[in-house]
Scaffold this active site. Structure first.
Site, PDB file in Angstrom:
ATOM      1  N   SER A 160       0.860  -1.190   0.000  1.00  0.00           N
ATOM      2  CA  SER A 160       0.000   0.000   0.000  1.00  0.00           C
ATOM      3  C   SER A 160       0.892   1.234   0.000  1.00  0.00           C
ATOM      4  CB  SER A 160      -0.895   0.004   1.245  1.00  0.00           C
ATOM      5  OG  SER A 160      -1.540   1.250   1.415  1.00  0.00           O
TER       6      SER A 160
ATOM      7  N   TYR B  56      -2.282  -1.395  10.290  1.00  0.00           N
ATOM      8  CA  TYR B  56      -2.247  -1.484   8.831  1.00  0.00           C
ATOM      9  C   TYR B  56      -0.936  -0.935   8.255  1.00  0.00           C
ATOM     10  CZ  TYR B  56      -3.742  -1.296   3.968  1.00  0.00           C
ATOM     11  OH  TYR B  56      -3.822  -1.483   2.610  1.00  0.00           O
TER      12      TYR B  56
END
Length: 318
Positions: free
Chosen positions: A163, A175
């Site tokens: 990401s 995350y």
């Protein structure tokens, strides 16, 4: 002086583009993809299946596997896989070996991922971080290690879906931490496997509309996290903080999330089918124009902007 430099840059750009567009001959090679219940994994599995690849798609749920199988051709095969369970990973690796035989595994796409709780770090527990890291970092590491011998046999490719938040930690929670970790694993793996003919690429999507970025799920997780906080910490932040934080989160997701998942699947396909796959891909306008440029700015400047955007606790030190 400037004209030769401009001409040189133009020639280099054209040569790079021609090189980038070279593809391998069409084949029916085996590709194993994790996280095919929905989102990027499901779309990629169907697209590769249509192109003639023999797709081995892992899903977390029976419903996801059955739905994918209905949409695909008989070439595609599904298996249930929990990347956080070492026994499940080893079982899947044995299954893949029986499927590929002597041909080996040409492609591995580590796509399975979760968002977890996105919120202030002091609100979170060790378990909150561990759950996300188990899926997003330790899961891909386990799957890759289990399948590396088959990838070496085919001089194959590993594509890890990270990401842009693996380049810049814009929020608290597991995350960003998990994606930073997967980036590091990918970089070391790329260098270690190059002598064996295995290529490793990283795809760093910006914000896209997938089940991982479902706004209702993110808001529900944060509200549940707030509800379990001690009353003293709730007083420290104040009810208004949660309301404003949720509004900022909603605004960012609505503004940045792109519904066109093919921007990501095309990058994944290129990493698997190009003669010269790139080291990194950054699909999404926000990745190219916002997050990646910001990752090169001084940390103090990024901190100032993010601190200005996010709400302040009621009892913050002035």
């Amino acid at each position: 002086m400037w004209l030769p430099l401009l001409l040189g840059a133009l020639v280099w750009g054209v040569l790079w583009l021609l090189r980038d567009q070279q593809t391998l001959p069409r084949s029916d090679a085996f590709i194993f993809i994790t996280g095919c219940d929905s989102g990027f994994g499901r779309l990629l599995a169907l697209r590769l299946d249509q192109q003639g690849f023999r797709v081995l798609a892992s899903c977390l749920t029976p419903a996801g596997a059955e739905d994918l199988q209905r949409m695909a051709s008989s070439r595609l095969h599904t298996i249930l896989l929990d990347v956080t369970d070492p026994q499940s990973v080893q079982w899947a690796a044995k299954w893949v070996k029986t499927q590929v035989g002597e041909a080996g595994l040409f492609g591995l796409v580590n796509n399975a991922g979760v968002a977890g709780i996105i919120g202030p770090t002091p609100w979170l527990t060790w378990d909150d971080f561990h759950r996300v890291l188990s899926v997003n970092t330790l899961g891909p590491i386990g799957v890759t290690l289990a399948l590396l011998p088959l990838l070496q046999e085919a001089h194959g490719r590993v594509v890890n879906v990270t990401s842009v938040l693996g380049r810049l930690a814009a929020n608290g929670g597991g995350y960003c931490v998990s994606k930073f970790g997967l980036e590091a694993f990918s970089d070391s793996l790329r260098r270690d496997m190059a002598p064996f003919g295995v290529r490793v690429s990283i795809v760093e999507p910006g914000f896209f509309r997938t089940p991982v970025t479902n706004l209702e799920s993110l808001e529900g997780a944060l509200q549940a996290c707030w509800a379990r906080l001690p009353s003293a910490m709730q007083a420290q932040y104040g009810e208004a903080f949660l309301t404003k934080y949720l509004k900022v989160q909603q605004c960012i997701m609505n503004l940045l999330c792109d519904p066109d998942l093919t921007k990501v699947s095309r990058c994944l396909e290129h990493a698997l089918t190009a003669r010269h796959p790139r080291t990194r891909y950054s699909p999404g306008w926000d990745a190219k124009l916002l997050w990646l440029p910001a990752s090169y700015l001084p940390a103090s400047l990024v901190d100032a902007v993010l601190t200005w955007v996010l709400p302040k606790p009621a009892q913050a030190v002035s």
